[in-house]
Design a protein around this motif. Structure first.
Motif, short mmCIF file in Angstrom:
data_model
loop_
_atom_site.label_atom_id
_atom_site.label_comp_id
_atom_site.label_asym_id
_atom_site.label_seq_id
_atom_site.Cartn_x
_atom_site.Cartn_y
_atom_site.Cartn_z
N TYR A 33 -4.84 -0.01 6.60
CA TYR A 33 -5.42 0.39 5.35
C TYR A 33 -6.57 0.93 5.08
O TYR A 33 -7.31 1.40 4.87
N LYS A 38 -7.27 4.40 3.20
CA LYS A 38 -6.58 4.56 2.75
C LYS A 38 -4.92 4.56 2.19
O LYS A 38 -4.94 3.27 3.32
N PRO A 39 -4.57 4.85 1.56
CA PRO A 39 -2.99 3.97 1.88
C PRO A 39 -1.90 4.30 2.02
O PRO A 39 -2.64 5.41 3.32
N PHE A 66 2.77 -4.96 -1.00
CA PHE A 66 2.06 -3.36 -1.46
C PHE A 66 3.06 -2.84 -2.57
O PHE A 66 4.26 -3.89 -2.79
N ASP A 69 3.81 4.03 -4.14
CA ASP A 69 3.15 4.92 -5.68
C ASP A 69 3.31 6.20 -4.63
O ASP A 69 2.74 7.19 -3.80
N PHE A 72 2.97 6.82 -0.50
CA PHE A 72 2.36 6.42 0.00
C PHE A 72 2.78 4.65 -0.78
O PHE A 72 2.45 4.39 -2.00
N TRP A 73 2.37 3.92 -0.04
CA TRP A 73 2.36 2.21 0.11
C TRP A 73 0.59 2.09 -0.22
O TRP A 73 0.00 2.34 0.26
N ARG A 74 0.36 1.15 -1.56
CA ARG A 74 -0.77 1.24 -2.12
C ARG A 74 -0.51 -0.71 -1.85
O ARG A 74 -0.03 -1.28 -2.39
N GLN A 75 -2.21 -1.14 -2.04
CA GLN A 75 -2.64 -2.33 -2.26
C GLN A 75 -3.20 -2.69 -3.07
O GLN A 75 -4.51 -1.67 -2.50
N THR A 76 -3.75 -3.02 -3.91
CA THR A 76 -4.71 -3.22 -5.12
C THR A 76 -5.62 -3.71 -4.98
O THR A 76 -7.41 -2.87 -4.44
N CYS A 78 -7.01 -3.97 -1.49
CA CYS A 78 -7.76 -2.47 -0.56
C CYS A 78 -8.19 -1.43 -1.07
O CYS A 78 -9.22 -0.70 -0.48
N ASP A 79 -7.46 -1.19 -1.89
CA ASP A 79 -8.46 -0.34 -3.30
C ASP A 79 -9.13 -0.23 -3.54
O ASP A 79 -10.40 0.38 -4.20
#
Length: 131
Positions: A33, A38-39, A66, A69, A72-76, A78-79
């Motif tokens: 990530y 990016k996700p 994660f 979304d 894509f798999w998002r991780q707060t 990391c973002d």
């Protein structure tokens, strides 16, 4: 507590129940990530292969840490860190551009002065001894 020590403390607390293999896969997911900035794509087969794991383990970790979304798999966290990094990088780039623009403007001014001196040195001389 230092920022990174706090972050490591949260990571250890949140992952203390994982097996060594699960922890290794989770860390690889985070590294991917951050490195890609990016996700993660929602392709369990590809992710499992890239993480040197199986789809079941990857799915378990994605569902737990994660959020899906769209595709894509998002991780707060990391973002947030990637956004902060890009913001600092953009500010540094703008600052460097401003310094270079100022240096170019100063060079132009200096070049004008140098050219004026050169023009003056090459100008015909009319002095009292000239016939």
């Amino acid at each position: 507590m230092h920022y990174y020590a706090h972050h490591i403390g949260d990571l250890l607390k949140d992952t203390s129940h994982l097996s060594n293999e699960q922890l290794a896969v989770y860390m690889r997911l985070l590294w991917k990530y951050y490195l890609d900035e990016k996700p993660l794509e929602n392709n369990l087969e590809m992710l499992a292969f890239a993480m040197r794991s199986d789809e079941k383990t990857v799915r378990l970790l994605l569902n737990h840490y994660f959020k899906l979304d769209g595709e894509f798999w998002r991780q707060t966290r990391c973002d947030k860190e990637i956004k902060k990094y890009h913001s600092k990088s953009e500010k540094a780039m703008n600052s460097a551009n401003a310094r270079w623009s100022k240096a170019d403007a100063m060079r132009t001014h200096t070049e004008r002065n140098a050219n004026a001196l050169a023009d003056d040195a090459n100008a015909p001389k009319n002095d009292a001894n000239h016939k």
